[in-house]
Design a protein around this motif. Structure first.
Motif, PDB file in Angstrom:
ATOM      1  N   GLU A  26      47.547  55.956  49.011  1.00 17.65           N
ATOM      2  CA  GLU A  26      48.658  55.009  49.041  1.00 17.65           C
ATOM      3  C   GLU A  26      48.191  53.551  49.111  1.00 17.65           C
ATOM      4  OE1 GLU A  26      51.582  55.899  48.443  1.00 17.65           O
ATOM      5  OE2 GLU A  26      51.420  58.072  48.685  1.00 17.65           O
ATOM      6  N   LYS A  27      46.944  53.326  49.551  1.00 15.21           N
ATOM      7  CA  LYS A  27      46.432  51.963  49.654  1.00 15.21           C
ATOM      8  C   LYS A  27      46.101  51.354  48.289  1.00 15.21           C
ATOM      9  CE  LYS A  27      44.431  52.647  54.256  1.00 15.21           C
ATOM     10  NZ  LYS A  27      43.178  52.638  55.066  1.00 15.21           N
ATOM     11  N   VAL A  28      45.957  52.196  47.291  1.00 13.25           N
ATOM     12  CA  VAL A  28      45.633  51.721  45.946  1.00 13.25           C
ATOM     13  C   VAL A  28      46.918  51.282  45.258  1.00 13.25           C
ATOM     14  CG1 VAL A  28      44.663  52.329  43.695  1.00 13.25           C
ATOM     15  CG2 VAL A  28      43.628  53.230  45.790  1.00 13.25           C
ATOM     16  N   LYS A  29      46.951  50.041  44.808  1.00 16.69           N
ATOM     17  CA  LYS A  29      48.178  49.481  44.225  1.00 16.69           C
ATOM     18  C   LYS A  29      48.530  50.105  42.878  1.00 16.69           C
ATOM     19  CE  LYS A  29      47.619  44.983  46.480  1.00 16.69           C
ATOM     20  NZ  LYS A  29      47.447  43.522  46.276  1.00 16.69           N
ATOM     21  N   MET A  30      47.537  50.532  42.134  1.00 15.89           N
ATOM     22  CA  MET A  30      47.786  51.089  40.799  1.00 15.89           C
ATOM     23  C   MET A  30      48.199  52.552  40.883  1.00 15.89           C
ATOM     24  SD  MET A  30      44.684  49.323  38.673  1.00 15.89           S
ATOM     25  CE  MET A  30      43.569  49.550  40.048  1.00 15.89           C
ATOM     26  N   GLY A  31      49.459  52.787  41.186  1.00 15.56           N
ATOM     27  CA  GLY A  31      49.993  54.143  41.175  1.00 15.56           C
ATOM     28  C   GLY A  31      49.624  54.991  42.374  1.00 15.56           C
ATOM     29  N   GLY A  32      49.002  54.395  43.383  1.00 17.70           N
ATOM     30  CA  GLY A  32      48.661  55.157  44.582  1.00 17.70           C
ATOM     31  C   GLY A  32      47.682  56.279  44.325  1.00 17.70           C
ATOM     32  N   ALA A  33      46.754  56.039  43.386  1.00 15.70           N
ATOM     33  CA  ALA A  33      45.798  57.087  43.039  1.00 15.70           C
ATOM     34  C   ALA A  33      44.442  56.472  42.726  1.00 15.70           C
ATOM     35  CB  ALA A  33      46.297  57.890  41.847  1.00 15.70           C
ATOM     36  N   GLU A  34      43.401  57.269  42.922  1.00 18.35           N
ATOM     37  CA  GLU A  34      42.049  56.860  42.549  1.00 18.35           C
ATOM     38  C   GLU A  34      41.269  58.076  42.111  1.00 18.35           C
ATOM     39  OE1 GLU A  34      39.934  55.248  45.879  1.00 18.35           O
ATOM     40  OE2 GLU A  34      40.452  56.918  47.197  1.00 18.35           O
ATOM     41  N   ILE A  35      40.226  57.844  41.339  1.00 16.91           N
ATOM     42  CA  ILE A  35      39.339  58.920  40.904  1.00 16.91           C
ATOM     43  C   ILE A  35      38.031  58.796  41.671  1.00 16.91           C
ATOM     44  CG2 ILE A  35      38.024  59.895  38.988  1.00 16.91           C
ATOM     45  CD1 ILE A  35      40.243  58.930  37.117  1.00 16.91           C
ATOM     46  N   ILE A  36      37.626  59.887  42.296  1.00 19.93           N
ATOM     47  CA  ILE A  36      36.308  59.961  42.935  1.00 19.93           C
ATOM     48  C   ILE A  36      35.392  60.650  41.933  1.00 19.93           C
ATOM     49  CG2 ILE A  36      34.998  60.750  44.925  1.00 19.93           C
ATOM     50  CD1 ILE A  36      37.294  58.746  45.555  1.00 19.93           C
ATOM     51  N   PRO A  37      34.521  59.890  41.273  1.00 21.22           N
ATOM     52  CA  PRO A  37      33.803  60.425  40.116  1.00 21.22           C
ATOM     53  C   PRO A  37      32.598  61.282  40.491  1.00 21.22           C
ATOM     54  CG  PRO A  37      33.127  58.172  40.480  1.00 21.22           C
ATOM     55  CD  PRO A  37      34.187  58.467  41.512  1.00 21.22           C
ATOM     56  N   SER A  38      32.320  62.216  39.611  1.00 24.94           N
ATOM     57  CA  SER A  38      31.076  62.979  39.694  1.00 24.94           C
ATOM     58  C   SER A  38      30.144  62.609  38.545  1.00 24.94           C
ATOM     59  CB  SER A  38      31.366  64.487  39.652  1.00 24.94           C
ATOM     60  OG  SER A  38      32.088  64.819  38.477  1.00 24.94           O
ATOM     61  N   LYS A  39      30.706  61.958  37.514  1.00 26.56           N
ATOM     62  CA  LYS A  39      29.903  61.559  36.370  1.00 26.56           C
ATOM     63  C   LYS A  39      30.540  60.338  35.702  1.00 26.56           C
ATOM     64  CE  LYS A  39      27.953  63.261  32.005  1.00 26.56           C
ATOM     65  NZ  LYS A  39      27.908  64.401  31.054  1.00 26.56           N
ATOM     66  N   ILE A  40      29.707  59.358  35.368  1.00 26.33           N
ATOM     67  CA  ILE A  40      30.151  58.197  34.606  1.00 26.33           C
ATOM     68  C   ILE A  40      29.212  58.014  33.430  1.00 26.33           C
ATOM     69  CG2 ILE A  40      30.485  55.686  34.587  1.00 26.33           C
ATOM     70  CD1 ILE A  40      31.145  55.837  37.549  1.00 26.33           C
ATOM     71  N   GLU A  41      29.791  57.940  32.247  1.00 30.52           N
ATOM     72  CA  GLU A  41      29.009  57.719  31.031  1.00 30.52           C
ATOM     73  C   GLU A  41      29.458  56.411  30.381  1.00 30.52           C
ATOM     74  OE1 GLU A  41      28.418  59.654  26.559  1.00 30.52           O
ATOM     75  OE2 GLU A  41      29.476  60.790  28.121  1.00 30.52           O
ATOM     76  N   VAL A  42      28.509  55.529  30.096  1.00 28.53           N
ATOM     77  CA  VAL A  42      28.826  54.289  29.391  1.00 28.53           C
ATOM     78  C   VAL A  42      28.759  54.584  27.897  1.00 28.53           C
ATOM     79  CG1 VAL A  42      28.184  51.892  28.982  1.00 28.53           C
ATOM     80  CG2 VAL A  42      27.872  52.895  31.259  1.00 28.53           C
ATOM     81  N   THR A  43      29.899  54.540  27.243  1.00 31.15           N
ATOM     82  CA  THR A  43      29.940  54.868  25.812  1.00 31.15           C
ATOM     83  C   THR A  43      29.670  53.652  24.932  1.00 31.15           C
ATOM     84  OG1 THR A  43      32.362  54.672  25.911  1.00 31.15           O
ATOM     85  CG2 THR A  43      31.433  56.879  26.077  1.00 31.15           C
ATOM     86  N   SER A  44      29.891  52.448  25.470  1.00 36.14           N
ATOM     87  CA  SER A  44      29.451  51.230  24.793  1.00 36.14           C
ATOM     88  C   SER A  44      29.408  50.110  25.814  1.00 36.14           C
ATOM     89  CB  SER A  44      30.384  50.846  23.626  1.00 36.14           C
ATOM     90  OG  SER A  44      31.617  50.361  24.100  1.00 36.14           O
ATOM     91  N   LEU A  45      28.414  49.231  25.689  1.00 34.91           N
ATOM     92  CA  LEU A  45      28.212  48.151  26.649  1.00 34.91           C
ATOM     93  C   LEU A  45      28.671  46.829  26.040  1.00 34.91           C
ATOM     94  CD1 LEU A  45      27.019  47.796  29.534  1.00 34.91           C
ATOM     95  CD2 LEU A  45      24.890  47.099  28.428  1.00 34.91           C
ATOM     96  N   SER A  46      29.564  46.147  26.737  1.00 32.91           N
ATOM     97  CA  SER A  46      30.057  44.855  26.265  1.00 32.91           C
ATOM     98  C   SER A  46      29.060  43.747  26.604  1.00 32.91           C
ATOM     99  CB  SER A  46      31.405  44.540  26.921  1.00 32.91           C
ATOM    100  OG  SER A  46      31.800  43.209  26.669  1.00 32.91           O
ATOM    101  N   ALA A  47      29.023  42.721  25.737  1.00 35.93           N
ATOM    102  CA  ALA A  47      28.274  41.513  26.074  1.00 35.93           C
ATOM    103  C   ALA A  47      28.852  40.927  27.360  1.00 35.93           C
ATOM    104  CB  ALA A  47      28.373  40.500  24.937  1.00 35.93           C
ATOM    105  N   PRO A  48      28.015  40.281  28.186  1.00 32.74           N
ATOM    106  CA  PRO A  48      28.481  39.804  29.505  1.00 32.74           C
ATOM    107  C   PRO A  48      29.614  38.798  29.448  1.00 32.74           C
ATOM    108  CG  PRO A  48      26.076  39.719  29.347  1.00 32.74           C
ATOM    109  CD  PRO A  48      26.582  40.026  27.980  1.00 32.74           C
ATOM    110  N   GLU A  49      29.590  37.895  28.451  1.00 30.47           N
ATOM    111  CA  GLU A  49      30.610  36.841  28.356  1.00 30.47           C
ATOM    112  C   GLU A  49      31.548  37.120  27.184  1.00 30.47           C
ATOM    113  OE1 GLU A  49      31.056  34.357  30.448  1.00 30.47           O
ATOM    114  OE2 GLU A  49      29.338  34.974  31.683  1.00 30.47           O
ATOM    115  N   LEU A  50      32.837  37.199  27.491  1.00 32.58           N
ATOM    116  CA  LEU A  50      33.829  37.394  26.447  1.00 32.58           C
ATOM    117  C   LEU A  50      34.119  36.069  25.744  1.00 32.58           C
ATOM    118  CD1 LEU A  50      36.357  39.735  28.296  1.00 32.58           C
ATOM    119  CD2 LEU A  50      34.600  40.397  26.649  1.00 32.58           C
ATOM    120  N   PRO A  51      34.427  36.095  24.442  1.00 31.69           N
ATOM    121  CA  PRO A  51      34.674  34.846  23.715  1.00 31.69           C
ATOM    122  C   PRO A  51      35.982  34.178  24.112  1.00 31.69           C
ATOM    123  CG  PRO A  51      35.083  36.735  22.297  1.00 31.69           C
ATOM    124  CD  PRO A  51      34.473  37.269  23.559  1.00 31.69           C
ATOM    125  N   ILE A  52      36.962  34.960  24.558  1.00 34.22           N
ATOM    126  CA  ILE A  52      38.243  34.432  25.034  1.00 34.22           C
ATOM    127  C   ILE A  52      38.684  35.251  26.237  1.00 34.22           C
ATOM    128  CG2 ILE A  52      39.054  33.561  22.791  1.00 34.22           C
ATOM    129  CD1 ILE A  52      40.708  36.129  22.539  1.00 34.22           C
TER     130      ILE A  52
END
Length: 433
Positions: free
Chosen positions: A76-102
């Motif tokens: 309930e403490k999480v503002k986005m729908g009162g839900a969170e994911i406790i992950p067991s695996k995270i995969e980065v499918t693509s990495l963004s450049a650090p600075e966005l153009p806009i």
């Protein structure tokens, strides 16, 4: 996120953009965003099994794409729908450049033309992406209405052999050993379908106009919603169908989106409760002069000016409490040769919505001899020989109209420019991305 609550205490896999990465002393948070919404990912740094994921998140940049597997927990403490994911695996499918153009969060942080240079990033903004969800449903409702009326959807060619359909200039392209042109509308082929006995057709497709216009409502390529139908009695039948079509579409958009459109764009979705008012062009100019002091020359009164369009909205609201108004009885010199005429007056109309013309519609001339004569008057008889052939062997009385989808969504949401309403804008000075 849609229906996340159905998966509490279950393992789920979800993909999206890492909208925000927060790396605190004891915990890491990721806000994952996809087309369905947002959800929080929470990684406790102190837990041994999370060591690999902690390292992944240490190198994760905002707007990278990730795939996350974990248990969905109620919190309930999480503002986005009162839900969170406790992950067991995270995969980065693509990495963004650090600075966005806009900026994604603040669409007003850059000018519109800069945003268009990076439209692929600009459209990640909720305000922008919502436009196209609404637009998609808008077109769906228009389509569904016509399917229910037994219309057939067709797809006409966009490469054509003649440039003489209307007064608008066309784009010329090299076509093997000869010239071709990008179609200004599907008009000729809609009428060919009438001659072929289709009776009721429509098309949603690209339209090209080589007009060097730099207004907030013009573009060199847009999406047209065009229809044509046979065995009509007059252009009144065409107006009535369009009135019914638009009222049905606005009713369904109101039911689904009224609140979010008001909240996001500050516009009311007004569903017409009465028939759209109708007024002759000459009578409209008379009313505008008497009510608002708007005076123009007699020559100018042969067509509707941009300012007259704006004032016609004011007039329609004050007199009829209507956002729409049909303007009829244009002189033949200001309309295409294929519009039917009666006593020198074209049997057609313009439809104005919120002060902007959204449609030119008409009953078409279907009689071969008359159509040939009218084409000759305009000096087009040789250029449109192929078109005139459609009418030699019998063609039913018919009419139709076209609506610009992009202009329609611009007016619905009150957007400042058609550039905002288009997935990718094309204008005299823009051919990329």
């Amino acid at each position: 996120m849609n229906n996340l609550s159905d998966f509490f205490e279950k393992e789920i896999t979800i993909s999206g953009f890492a909208e925000n990465v927060r790396n605190l002393q004891w915990v890491q948070f990721i806000v994952l965003r996809n087309k369905n919404g947002r959800v929080q990912i929470t990684i406790e740094k102190s837990e041994e099994q999370n060591k690999e994921m902690v390292e992944i998140v240490n190198g994760l940049t905002n707007e990278s794409t990730i795939k996350v597997t974990g248990i969905l927990k109620k919190n309930e403490k999480v503002k986005m729908g009162g839900a969170e994911i406790i992950p067991s695996k995270i995969e980065v499918t693509s990495l963004s450049a650090p600075e966005l153009p806009i900026s994604i969060k603040d669409k007003n942080a850059a000018e519109i033309d800069t945003r268009l240079d990076y439209r692929f990033v600009d459209l990640r903004n909720d305000y922008n992406s919502l436009i196209f969800k609404i637009q998609s449903d808008m077109v769906k409702y228009l389509r569904e209405f016509l399917y229910e009326k037994e219309f057939t959807e067709i797809h006409t060619p966009k490469l054509i052999g003649t440039a003489s359909e209307s007064g608008s200039e066309v784009f010329e392209v090299k076509y093997f050993d000869r010239k071709a042109y990008l179609a200004q509308s599907p008009q000729f082929y809609k009428q060919m379908a009438m001659a072929a006995g289709f009776e009721r057709i429509f098309e949603v497709g690209p339209v090209f106009r080589a007009e060097n216009s730099n207004t907030n409502r013009h573009t060199t390529e847009f999406t047209g919603f065009d229809l044509e139908f046979s065995f009509i009695n007059s252009f009144e039948d065409v107006m009535e169908l369009e009135e019914e079509l638009l009222t049905n579409m606005l009713t369904k958009l109101h039911d689904k989106y009224a609140d979010i459109i008001k909240e996001t764009y500050g516009k009311e979705v007004i569903v017409p409760k009465t028939k759209f008012p109708r007024i002759k062009l000459a009578d409209l100019y008379k009313e505008l002069e008497e009510r608002y002091g708007y005076k123009v020359s007699d020559e100018t009164k042969l067509d509707l000016t941009t300012e007259a369009e704006k004032l016609s909205y004011k007039y329609a609201m004050e007199v009829y409490n209507s956002e729409f108004i049909f303007v009829t009885d244009y002189p033949k010199d200001k309309r295409a040769f294929y519009h039917m005429r009666k006593d020198g007056v074209t049997q057609g109309y313009d439809l104005i919505w919120r002060g902007v013309e959204i449609t030119t519609g008409a009953q078409r001339e279907h009689r071969y001899d008359v159509l040939k004569k009218q084409a000759k008057e305009k000096g087009l008889d040789e250029d449109v020989k192929f078109y005139l052939e459609f009418f030699k062997y019998g063609c039913p009385p018919h009419g139709g109209f076209g609506i610009g989808v992009d202009r329609l969504i611009m007016l619905l949401l009150g957007l400042p420019s058609i550039k905002e309403a288009m997935f990718i804008f094309r204008g005299p000075n823009r051919l990329n991305p």
